[in-house]
Design a protein around this motif. Sequence first.
Motif, short mmCIF file in Angstrom:
data_model
loop_
_atom_site.label_atom_id
_atom_site.label_comp_id
_atom_site.label_asym_id
_atom_site.label_seq_id
_atom_site.Cartn_x
_atom_site.Cartn_y
_atom_site.Cartn_z
N LEU A 72 -50.99 -12.41 -51.97
CA LEU A 72 -50.80 -10.96 -51.85
C LEU A 72 -51.42 -10.33 -53.08
O LEU A 72 -50.99 -10.61 -54.20
CB LEU A 72 -49.32 -10.62 -51.76
CG LEU A 72 -48.98 -9.12 -51.67
CD1 LEU A 72 -49.51 -8.53 -50.38
CD2 LEU A 72 -47.47 -8.92 -51.78
N PHE A 103 -47.75 -17.42 -51.84
CA PHE A 103 -46.67 -17.86 -50.96
C PHE A 103 -47.05 -19.17 -50.28
O PHE A 103 -48.20 -19.37 -49.88
CB PHE A 103 -46.40 -16.82 -49.87
CG PHE A 103 -46.15 -15.43 -50.41
CD1 PHE A 103 -47.18 -14.53 -50.53
CD2 PHE A 103 -44.87 -15.04 -50.78
CE1 PHE A 103 -46.95 -13.25 -51.02
CE2 PHE A 103 -44.63 -13.77 -51.28
CZ PHE A 103 -45.68 -12.88 -51.39
N TYR A 142 -45.55 -16.28 -58.94
CA TYR A 142 -46.07 -15.00 -59.40
C TYR A 142 -47.11 -15.10 -60.50
O TYR A 142 -47.98 -14.23 -60.61
CB TYR A 142 -44.92 -14.13 -59.91
CG TYR A 142 -43.94 -13.72 -58.84
CD1 TYR A 142 -42.73 -14.39 -58.70
CD2 TYR A 142 -44.23 -12.69 -57.96
CE1 TYR A 142 -41.83 -14.03 -57.71
CE2 TYR A 142 -43.33 -12.31 -56.98
CZ TYR A 142 -42.14 -12.99 -56.86
OH TYR A 142 -41.26 -12.63 -55.89
N ARG A 185 -50.19 -10.42 -56.80
CA ARG A 185 -48.80 -9.97 -56.79
C ARG A 185 -47.86 -11.07 -56.32
O ARG A 185 -46.65 -10.97 -56.47
CB ARG A 185 -48.66 -8.74 -55.89
CG ARG A 185 -49.37 -7.53 -56.42
CD ARG A 185 -49.20 -6.35 -55.48
NE ARG A 185 -47.78 -6.08 -55.23
CZ ARG A 185 -47.34 -5.42 -54.16
NH1 ARG A 185 -48.18 -5.00 -53.26
NH2 ARG A 185 -46.05 -5.19 -54.00
N TYR A 189 -45.76 -21.54 -46.96
CA TYR A 189 -44.99 -21.55 -45.73
C TYR A 189 -45.12 -22.93 -45.08
O TYR A 189 -46.12 -23.61 -45.25
CB TYR A 189 -45.53 -20.52 -44.72
CG TYR A 189 -45.46 -19.09 -45.16
CD1 TYR A 189 -46.47 -18.53 -45.94
CD2 TYR A 189 -44.41 -18.26 -44.76
CE1 TYR A 189 -46.42 -17.21 -46.33
CE2 TYR A 189 -44.35 -16.93 -45.15
CZ TYR A 189 -45.37 -16.42 -45.93
OH TYR A 189 -45.32 -15.10 -46.32
N THR A 214 -42.34 -18.47 -53.42
CA THR A 214 -43.22 -17.45 -53.99
C THR A 214 -43.47 -17.82 -55.44
O THR A 214 -42.54 -18.12 -56.18
CB THR A 214 -42.60 -16.05 -53.97
OG1 THR A 214 -42.20 -15.72 -52.64
CG2 THR A 214 -43.62 -15.01 -54.44
N ASN A 271 -53.90 -4.95 -52.54
CA ASN A 271 -53.84 -4.28 -51.24
C ASN A 271 -52.43 -4.48 -50.70
O ASN A 271 -52.17 -5.35 -49.90
CB ASN A 271 -54.88 -4.88 -50.30
CG ASN A 271 -54.93 -4.12 -48.98
OD1 ASN A 271 -54.16 -3.18 -48.75
ND2 ASN A 271 -55.80 -4.52 -48.09
N ALA A 272 -51.54 -3.66 -51.11
CA ALA A 272 -50.11 -3.87 -50.94
C ALA A 272 -49.72 -4.14 -49.49
O ALA A 272 -50.11 -3.40 -48.60
CB ALA A 272 -49.34 -2.65 -51.45
N GLY A 273 -48.95 -5.21 -49.29
CA GLY A 273 -48.35 -5.47 -48.00
C GLY A 273 -49.18 -6.27 -47.03
O GLY A 273 -48.73 -6.49 -45.90
N LYS A 274 -50.38 -6.66 -47.42
CA LYS A 274 -51.19 -7.44 -46.49
C LYS A 274 -51.66 -8.71 -47.19
O LYS A 274 -52.51 -8.66 -48.07
CB LYS A 274 -52.39 -6.62 -46.01
CG LYS A 274 -53.26 -7.31 -45.00
CD LYS A 274 -54.21 -6.33 -44.33
CE LYS A 274 -55.33 -5.86 -45.21
NZ LYS A 274 -56.37 -6.89 -45.37
N SER A 275 -51.07 -9.84 -46.81
CA SER A 275 -51.42 -11.11 -47.41
C SER A 275 -52.66 -11.69 -46.75
O SER A 275 -52.97 -11.36 -45.59
CB SER A 275 -50.28 -12.12 -47.25
OG SER A 275 -49.16 -11.74 -48.02
N PHE A 284 -40.98 -19.35 -44.51
CA PHE A 284 -41.22 -19.17 -45.94
C PHE A 284 -40.60 -20.30 -46.76
O PHE A 284 -39.45 -20.70 -46.52
CB PHE A 284 -40.64 -17.83 -46.38
CG PHE A 284 -40.57 -17.63 -47.86
CD1 PHE A 284 -39.35 -17.70 -48.52
CD2 PHE A 284 -41.71 -17.38 -48.59
CE1 PHE A 284 -39.28 -17.52 -49.88
CE2 PHE A 284 -41.65 -17.19 -49.95
CZ PHE A 284 -40.43 -17.28 -50.60
#
Lengths: 110, 112
Positions: free
Chosen positions: A91, A34, A51, A31, A36, A49, A94-98, A46
């Motif tokens: 990412l 990233f 994709y 998804r 950093y 990103t 598993n939404a929301g956990k990188s 950050f």
Amino acid sequence: EDQVTQSPEALRLQEGESSSLNCSYTVSGLRGLFWYRQDPGKGPEFLFTLYSAGEEKEKERLKATLTKKESFLHITAPKPEDSATYLCAVLGTNAGKSTFGDGTTLTVKP
Amino acid sequence: NAGVTQTPKFRVLKTGQSMTLLCAQDMNHEYMYWYRQDPGMGLRLIHYSVGEGTTAKGEVPDGYNVSRLKKQNFLLGLESAAPSQTSVYFCASFTGNGMGYTFGSGTRLTVV
């Protein structure tokens, strides 16, 4: 399980000497990938990103690229102020956990 | 726009003492995280939350508890501190897509 491996662990460059940092990844349903930057004693900041494979992003002397298995952070004509640890994260579905790599510590000597 | 604010910035605890680290974000992000960072070990996820009232375990949850009673706050608790919990703790928040995590400036905890 998602995995991220960054190489090299450390990189020392002379000012103006261009190079690349590698981020190899496996992920179930990408998804976003990233990048950093982390300065000593501070939280990661950050940068980019990405994709999908073939995508590129640029910011000053930094350019990030993405393939289906790797991302590269190219540093063109670096300056001492580019010295930092660069972290890669993916990412997946598993939404929301990188998942983060351990980073590459870049040192640019004047 | 303050972003992610962590308090305190530094703390020294004696073994067995308890404390709570506070993370506050003003960006209306759904997701929040607590990481610890030790020399040579990268970021390790302790607990995270995908929304107000929810929490989930990360890869190193033992010895820690969390609560997310309000969307903007994520609390990390140490009930009985141990020297192995000496570390730098980072909080982060995330919209769920687009830009990456926004990190706080960290809490440097020493347990003696």
